[in-house]
Structure formats: C-alpha cells, structure tokens
Design an enzyme around this catalytic site. Structure first.
Site, PDB file in Angstrom:
ATOM      1  N   GLY A   1       0.824  -1.201   0.000  1.00  0.00           N
ATOM      2  CA  GLY A   1       0.000   0.000   0.000  1.00  0.00           C
ATOM      3  C   GLY A   1       0.855   1.246   0.000  1.00  0.00           C
ATOM      4  O   GLY A   1       1.845   1.347  -0.732  1.00  0.00           O
TER       5      GLY A   1
ATOM      6  N   ARG B   1       4.439  -2.281  13.287  1.00  0.00           N
ATOM      7  CA  ARG B   1       4.048  -2.355  14.691  1.00  0.00           C
ATOM      8  C   ARG B   1       4.614  -3.633  15.283  1.00  0.00           C
ATOM      9  O   ARG B   1       4.594  -4.696  14.654  1.00  0.00           O
ATOM     10  CB  ARG B   1       2.525  -2.330  14.855  1.00  0.00           C
ATOM     11  CG  ARG B   1       1.873  -0.960  14.668  1.00  0.00           C
ATOM     12  CD  ARG B   1       2.291   0.001  15.780  1.00  0.00           C
ATOM     13  NE  ARG B   1       1.594   1.278  15.740  1.00  0.00           N
ATOM     14  CZ  ARG B   1       2.004   2.353  15.086  1.00  0.00           C
ATOM     15  NH1 ARG B   1       3.116   2.286  14.355  1.00  0.00           N
ATOM     16  NH2 ARG B   1       1.334   3.484  15.140  1.00  0.00           N
TER      17      ARG B   1
ATOM     18  N   GLU C   1       6.775  -1.190  24.308  1.00  0.00           N
ATOM     19  CA  GLU C   1       7.528   0.051  24.080  1.00  0.00           C
ATOM     20  C   GLU C   1       7.253   1.026  25.222  1.00  0.00           C
ATOM     21  O   GLU C   1       6.089   1.272  25.544  1.00  0.00           O
ATOM     22  CB  GLU C   1       7.146   0.664  22.735  1.00  0.00           C
ATOM     23  CG  GLU C   1       7.515  -0.222  21.541  1.00  0.00           C
ATOM     24  CD  GLU C   1       7.158   0.402  20.198  1.00  0.00           C
ATOM     25  OE1 GLU C   1       6.655   1.552  20.171  1.00  0.00           O
ATOM     26  OE2 GLU C   1       7.376  -0.248  19.168  1.00  0.00           O
TER      27      GLU C   1
ATOM     28  N   HIS D   1      11.607   2.990  17.691  1.00  0.00           N
ATOM     29  CA  HIS D   1      10.382   3.440  17.018  1.00  0.00           C
ATOM     30  C   HIS D   1      10.516   4.903  16.577  1.00  0.00           C
ATOM     31  O   HIS D   1       9.656   5.736  16.840  1.00  0.00           O
ATOM     32  CB  HIS D   1       9.155   3.282  17.931  1.00  0.00           C
ATOM     33  CG  HIS D   1       7.858   3.201  17.162  1.00  0.00           C
ATOM     34  ND1 HIS D   1       6.734   2.584  17.667  1.00  0.00           N
ATOM     35  CD2 HIS D   1       7.507   3.679  15.934  1.00  0.00           C
ATOM     36  CE1 HIS D   1       5.755   2.682  16.784  1.00  0.00           C
ATOM     37  NE2 HIS D   1       6.196   3.343  15.726  1.00  0.00           N
TER      38      HIS D   1
END
Length: 351
Positions: free
Chosen positions: A163, A245, A274, A293
């Site tokens: 995508g 994720r 996290e 992240h």
C-alpha cells in the site's frame, strides 16, 4: 462569531511546556481567524472526555482515545491522528459517536520507506559490526574479511503489504537491481505490475524473500502474523525488517529463531512492549539492528505529518471529507454529514 474549536493532545508538549517537535508548524491555526485552538490534558496516557468537551476536532499524538474519551456534547467530528498507526484509537467507537478518524499517509510514505532501505543497506553491509571493528584498533581491522557484506543485485525484496509505504519502498529500491515480491490481499495486480512487483501467497513470500519487510497495519488479523511457523520458512541468509508495529511479529519466536541462527538477522524499529527493556535478549545479537520506534523521524517527516493533520482539520471545518479517513463508512453517515453541512455553513470560506 462562532469559532471552529481544535484540541491538540498535550503529549505534544515537553515537561518544560515547549513543543516537543519544533518542525510541526501550528502557525496555520493561528493565522486562520475562524479557528480557536488549545492544548488539552492527557491523563495517565489517555484523553479524558472532559478534555475534548466543546471541541470540533482533535489532533492526537500517542495518547489512547477509547470509548470513554468521547465527550457527551456530540460536537467532536474529527480525530486527526499524528502518523498512520491508529491502534491507540477505538475505531468502532468513532463510528458510534459520528466521528471521522483520519491518518497522514502522505507524511510517512517516503520517510518510512527510507528507514526500511536504511535497514536493508546496514544489514547487507554489516554496518554496525564493521563500525565496532574500526573502533577496535588493529585487532578489529584484522577481522574485517570475516564480515563480508552481500550485494543487492538479484536479491529479492519482499513486503507484507504493498500500500502506501510498501509501494514507496519498491519505488525507492528500483535502482538497486533487486527482484520485488509482495503479499497483499487488497492490492490490484495492475498496480503491483506498475511497480514491478509480483504478488504471491504469504508462505511463498517468506520462502523467497532475502529481505522480508513488514508493511501492514496492526489489526486483529495481523497481530502475531509473523509467527514461528512463518519464520521457519525463511532462508538462513534472509533478514526480517519491521518498521510497522511490534505485535505483528511474535517477538519470542523471532528471538528463538535468531538464537538458533535460522535467519541472518533483523532490523527492528518497533517492539511488542515500548519502551523495550534494556535486557531484552534481542539486543544481545550482533546481527540485529534496533532503533526506538523513530528511525523515520526527521524534521521533514514531522513537518509534513503536522501539515497533513492541519489540512484534515481545515477540510472538515469547511464541510469537506479529508484525506486518509480510516473509518470510510463515516462519509455516508447522516449524522456526520449533518456536522459537515453545519461547518460548511459557518466556515465554508475564509473570512
């Protein structure tokens, strides 16, 4: 004169009450006389309903917005999430409360694709290992031939998802001479062919990819998708890269896989928990590159994400549907349409 009220979650602020990300330009809100905006409190990591009472739109960073966060006045029409992940927002509750949830695909498309290619290049070149060798003096330099890198020409770049970010990754990787494959049940064959990507079954993707990149959202269907069975299909020379994720990957299974040297390594920007613990066994492997992240975080990335959120706010204020709406059925919701019509009547053009 009525104002369009915009709330911004105060997790954008530092403890010193400065904007945590200076590249996020809020001046378009200041310059528009139709808008009244303010930072609103986040409590224990969640937006309480009273914080957004009276707000027409919310720009949300990382705080949770669940079913109890919706104000009773029913005025809220938009949650503009800062980024593309939305696992901190209850989408069903958005529908039930006639609120659109919008994300910012334009802001992260190139930065995340660059982050993935950073992992590909660093892993294939043993970058961190060679950094340590250089710092080790003559003894380290003597061992440099033990860590020969791999050229990318002819290797296979695979993606779970083709995508917004997956497609940009393949566009960016074009000059490296790699083969492209992906698994995405929602992608069209024509769009994939335009990118030079072959669509394959998921198991085939794991078997063939030299670099397997996770580029799908975290949903009930994708949680734990990369499990022990899937990892067992990978080549011993292959790398796993996850910038999506953490819970999409079974972290325990990945740790065991790396410990048994069943794959060549991993590049991880996201984790099950996290912040991650310093003693996480994943960090003991020299063939794992880990970042907190934030590998895609740049001034340009955050500037564009902020700008996209502000564009979404202004679209709704002027009675238009913004880009990046997650709960797409909301655009046919009569109660939400009534909100848009009322905004258009009041704010449809700049005064």
């Amino acid at each position: 004169m009525r104002k369009f009220r915009v709330a911004i979650s105060d997790d954008f602020m530092t403890p010193a009450e400065r904007l945590a990300f200076p590249s996020v330009d809020l001046s378009p809100l200041d310059r528009d006389p139709r808008i009244d905006w303010s930072f609103v409190p986040v409590e224990n990591g969640k937006v309480p309903a009273e914080s957004v009472e009276g707000a027409d739109a919310l720009i949300l960073l990382a705080a949770t917005f669940d079913a109890s966060s919706f104000p009773r006045d029913g005025r809220l029409a938009l949650i503009a999430r800062f980024g593309v992940g939305y696992d901190n927002v209850d989408v069903e509750a958005c529908d039930a409360n006639n609120v659109a949830l919008a994300i910012t695909p334009s802001g992260v498309r190139r930065p995340v694709a660059v982050a993935i290619m950073t992992f590909v290049l660093a892993l294939s070149g043993n970058l961190l290992i060679k950094d340590r060798l250089a710092r080790g003096g003559p003894d380290g330099w003597k061992r440099r031939s033990d860590h020969m890198g791999r050229g990318l020409v002819g290797l296979t770049l695979g993606s779970i998802g083709v995508g917004n970010i997956g497609a940009e990754l393949f566009r960016l990787a074009g000059p490296f001479g790699m083969n492209f494959i992906a698994h995405d049940p929602f992608a069209s064959e024509e769009a994939a062919r335009g990118l030079g990507v072959g669509l394959v079954e998921l198991d085939d993707l794991f078997r063939r990819a030299d670099f397997l990149c996770v580029n799908c959202p975290l949903t009930e269907e994708t949680e734990g998708l990369v499990d022990a069975a899937k990892l067992s299909l990978m080549k011993p020379t292959a790398y796993l890269i996850n910038t999506a994720r953490g819970p999409i990957v079974d972290q325990r299974a990945l740790t065991e896989c790396l410990a048994e040297k069943r794959i060549a390594g991993a590049g991880l920007d996201v984790f099950k928990d996290e912040p991650s613990n310093a003693d996480d066994p994943l960090f003991s492997f020299e063939n794992v590159i880990a970042t907190p992240h934030s590998l895609c975080w740049t001034d340009q990335c955050f500037a564009e994400i902020g700008a996209a959120d502000i564009r979404a706010v202004k679209c709704v204020m002027e009675g238009r549907v913004p880009e990046g709406v997650v709960n797409e059925s909301i655009v046919d919701n009569s109660a939400w349409i009534a909100k848009l019509n009322a905004f258009r009547s009041s704010f449809g053009s700049e005064k």
